[in-house]
Design a protein around this motif. Sequence first.
Motif, PDB file in Angstrom:
ATOM      1  N   PRO B 100       0.822  -1.221   0.000  1.00 52.19           N
ATOM      2  CA  PRO B 100       0.000   0.000   0.000  1.00 52.19           C
ATOM      3  C   PRO B 100       0.852   1.266   0.000  1.00 52.19           C
ATOM      4  O   PRO B 100       0.515   2.240  -0.687  1.00 52.19           O
ATOM      5  CB  PRO B 100      -0.815  -0.102   1.296  1.00 52.19           C
ATOM      6  CG  PRO B 100      -0.816  -1.542   1.640  1.00 52.19           C
ATOM      7  CD  PRO B 100       0.469  -2.095   1.133  1.00 52.19           C
ATOM      8  N   LEU B 101       1.970   1.243   0.723  1.00 55.39           N
ATOM      9  CA  LEU B 101       2.854   2.415   0.746  1.00 55.39           C
ATOM     10  C   LEU B 101       3.383   2.710  -0.658  1.00 55.39           C
ATOM     11  O   LEU B 101       3.320   3.847  -1.136  1.00 55.39           O
ATOM     12  CB  LEU B 101       4.014   2.174   1.713  1.00 55.39           C
ATOM     13  CG  LEU B 101       5.123   3.218   1.706  1.00 55.39           C
ATOM     14  CD1 LEU B 101       4.597   4.576   2.132  1.00 55.39           C
ATOM     15  CD2 LEU B 101       6.263   2.803   2.628  1.00 55.39           C
ATOM     16  N   ALA B 102       3.873   1.658  -1.340  1.00 54.52           N
ATOM     17  CA  ALA B 102       4.409   1.850  -2.690  1.00 54.52           C
ATOM     18  C   ALA B 102       3.308   2.322  -3.639  1.00 54.52           C
ATOM     19  O   ALA B 102       3.524   3.210  -4.461  1.00 54.52           O
ATOM     20  CB  ALA B 102       5.031   0.548  -3.202  1.00 54.52           C
ATOM     21  N   ALA B 103       2.104   1.725  -3.500  1.00 59.72           N
ATOM     22  CA  ALA B 103       0.999   2.107  -4.389  1.00 59.72           C
ATOM     23  C   ALA B 103       0.613   3.560  -4.158  1.00 59.72           C
ATOM     24  O   ALA B 103       0.401   4.318  -5.120  1.00 59.72           O
ATOM     25  CB  ALA B 103      -0.196   1.185  -4.157  1.00 59.72           C
ATOM     26  N   PHE B 246       9.855   1.367 -10.534  1.00 56.47           N
ATOM     27  CA  PHE B 246       9.259   0.610  -9.439  1.00 56.47           C
ATOM     28  C   PHE B 246      10.339  -0.024  -8.556  1.00 56.47           C
ATOM     29  O   PHE B 246      10.213  -0.064  -7.328  1.00 56.47           O
ATOM     30  CB  PHE B 246       8.311  -0.455  -9.993  1.00 56.47           C
ATOM     31  CG  PHE B 246       7.620  -1.242  -8.921  1.00 56.47           C
ATOM     32  CD1 PHE B 246       6.625  -0.668  -8.156  1.00 56.47           C
ATOM     33  CD2 PHE B 246       7.982  -2.552  -8.659  1.00 56.47           C
ATOM     34  CE1 PHE B 246       6.002  -1.384  -7.154  1.00 56.47           C
ATOM     35  CE2 PHE B 246       7.362  -3.277  -7.659  1.00 56.47           C
ATOM     36  CZ  PHE B 246       6.366  -2.694  -6.909  1.00 56.47           C
ATOM     37  N   ALA B 247      11.422  -0.507  -9.186  1.00 60.33           N
ATOM     38  CA  ALA B 247      12.510  -1.105  -8.406  1.00 60.33           C
ATOM     39  C   ALA B 247      13.099  -0.077  -7.447  1.00 60.33           C
ATOM     40  O   ALA B 247      13.350  -0.363  -6.279  1.00 60.33           O
ATOM     41  CB  ALA B 247      13.588  -1.641  -9.343  1.00 60.33           C
ATOM     42  N   ALA B 251      13.128   0.099  -3.323  1.00 66.24           N
ATOM     43  CA  ALA B 251      14.376   0.342  -2.596  1.00 66.24           C
ATOM     44  C   ALA B 251      14.222   1.555  -1.684  1.00 66.24           C
ATOM     45  O   ALA B 251      14.656   1.547  -0.534  1.00 66.24           O
ATOM     46  CB  ALA B 251      15.525   0.551  -3.578  1.00 66.24           C
ATOM     47  N   GLY B 252      13.566   2.602  -2.207  1.00 62.99           N
ATOM     48  CA  GLY B 252      13.341   3.794  -1.396  1.00 62.99           C
ATOM     49  C   GLY B 252      12.447   3.483  -0.211  1.00 62.99           C
ATOM     50  O   GLY B 252      12.641   4.009   0.890  1.00 62.99           O
ATOM     51  N   ALA B 253      11.462   2.602  -0.426  1.00 66.71           N
ATOM     52  CA  ALA B 253      10.543   2.254   0.657  1.00 66.71           C
ATOM     53  C   ALA B 253      11.303   1.630   1.823  1.00 66.71           C
ATOM     54  O   ALA B 253      10.968   1.862   2.990  1.00 66.71           O
ATOM     55  CB  ALA B 253       9.469   1.304   0.144  1.00 66.71           C
ATOM     56  N   VAL B 292       9.395  -6.785  -9.194  1.00 67.72           N
ATOM     57  CA  VAL B 292       9.904  -5.823 -10.167  1.00 67.72           C
ATOM     58  C   VAL B 292       9.829  -6.394 -11.577  1.00 67.72           C
ATOM     59  O   VAL B 292       9.334  -5.749 -12.507  1.00 67.72           O
ATOM     60  CB  VAL B 292      11.353  -5.436  -9.819  1.00 67.72           C
ATOM     61  CG1 VAL B 292      11.996  -4.682 -10.955  1.00 67.72           C
ATOM     62  CG2 VAL B 292      11.378  -4.603  -8.553  1.00 67.72           C
ATOM     63  N   ILE B 293      10.306  -7.637 -11.735  1.00 63.13           N
ATOM     64  CA  ILE B 293      10.322  -8.252 -13.067  1.00 63.13           C
ATOM     65  C   ILE B 293       8.891  -8.459 -13.553  1.00 63.13           C
ATOM     66  O   ILE B 293       8.565  -8.198 -14.716  1.00 63.13           O
ATOM     67  CB  ILE B 293      11.119  -9.566 -13.017  1.00 63.13           C
ATOM     68  CG1 ILE B 293      12.591  -9.262 -12.746  1.00 63.13           C
ATOM     69  CG2 ILE B 293      10.973 -10.331 -14.330  1.00 63.13           C
ATOM     70  CD1 ILE B 293      13.417 -10.473 -12.363  1.00 63.13           C
TER      71      ILE B 293
END
Lengths: 276, 315
Positions: B100-103, B246-247, B251-253, B292-293
């Motif tokens: 959810p954070l990434a989204a 997205f990768a 990584a930032g997350a 990611v892939i």
Amino acid sequence: MRVLLRGNFSLWLGAVLTGALLLMAAVSLVWTPYPPAAIDIPHKLAPPSLAHWFGADALGRDVASQILAGSRVSILVGVVAVGIGLLFGVALGLFAAFRKGVAEDAIMKACDFVFAFPALLSAIMLTSAFGPGVVNAIVAIGVANVPIIAKLTRATANSALAREYALAARASGRGPVAIAFDHVLPNIAPALIVQATIQFAIAILAEAALSYLGLGAQPPQPSWGRMLSDAQTVLYNAPRLAIYPGAAIALSVLGLNLLGDGLRDALDPKLRARRS
Amino acid sequence: MALFLLQRLAVLAATLVVASLVVFAVMEILPGDAAETMLGPTATPEAVAALSHKLGLDLPLSVRYARWIAGLARGDLGVSAAYGSAIAPLIGASLLVSLPLAAMAMALAAAIALAAGVYAADRRGRAGDAAVMGLTQIGLAVPNFWLAILMVIVFAVTLRLVPAGGFPGWGDPARAVAALILPAIALGVAQAAILTRVTRSALLEALNEDYMRTARAKGLSRRAALWRHALPNALVPVLTIMGLQFANLIAGAIVVENVFVLPGLGRLMLQSISNRDTLVVEDGVMLIAVLVIGLNFLVDVACAAIDPRLRQRAA
């Protein structure tokens, strides 16, 4: 050089900020107000003053000295990681451009693959396997740089190889290595310099993130990322400690990015002609 | 389209196999004896041998790899050495925070990028364009974890509007989403800066195309032509970069979760590093690689659906 800089604000500001970063590192080699790692508990969390320009941290270490000395790790990681990227990236990219066919496809597919492992993820993997440290950070960031440089080298080398001068060199019987060094590399160098500058900025960000997480530079080596994680433990008492190292990272990255953008404009004759 | 899908699926499968081999090699082959590392330098050879046997480390590499992959395929990720429990539920719980954070970060970045990118492209060379491009430079330069700390200073320490970190769990959805807002902003700003630049340059390219002249010639207003014709054509590069980013977002997350003490995948992996819980890190890295892939595969297919030329080029 005058022509290069005229009317190019990005290049000016970028050069000044990057110059300041390099100057900080150079100065810190011979002089810092205090030894950066010297603990001085009586002065812990001292506010900024003439004696401590940026104050002192929770262990009484002089913040200004740490900022100065912290620039060294950023530059070291940036230079070596970009160096790794250039060394392997240019070699792979040139090989792909000269060999074409299966070799080219395989190298480009491998590059796409490495994109799935950003520097931070590789660094986490390497740290978990080998323990934390600057070397792992450099390897992880350097490996992430290789495919970016390789793809750029291949694309620019391919267009250089299609030009008349490369065809003429080939027709006159020169080998691929000679063509690569005498005709291709000088022509693709501007693009590589621009990309290397931007990768340098990304390397500084990655190193800071890794050191913040405790996976990069280890104490007592001062680094901006670790200063931020130290500052976070005293955020309620001395939020200012989180300002300086972050600003140092942001200004360095901004400077290098602007320098890269400015160089692109300055080195691309087509853009220059349009402006003047 | 069927042939294109088939080709892309084959590449996807091959990529996943290579990814698993790389992760396995870095985590299990290169570091040497994991049992020795776990027990420390004072361990007796018998203890090391016993632990090796218990962990299956005395088996041939090919058997260990096959077991790991078969387990992953079944959803059995092994047992955590530090927590003493199965890894799958640990990672599952952490994904309920990280995904959810990434989204949210990606949605925020896409919304900002679309608005700012269109605005800048529409005003190319004017003050508005310069202002947007200047802001993107700042967005690119500010490290996400510093932005996160600055927001904690402003909103938690000074204004006391939100807690400085932590996650209340999804039992209370409103508070859970609230806890993710600052992290999503910290994570999304750099992505927004990148995507704004891509959107702007893709739009500028599209605006120069012949079909734009045709659209204007048939009487569409400049803005209508931009939204109806230039923007859909500019979406392919934007989507592609979103997939590639997205990768970096994941990584930032990992870093941002640490600033806000969110119990996500990044925090789980970092704790596992300090616990020397290698298998959790191995599974976590593999999972991120699969995500990611897989996402980039979906982006490829989506781009081919938007732009039929991409399908023909591949076939």
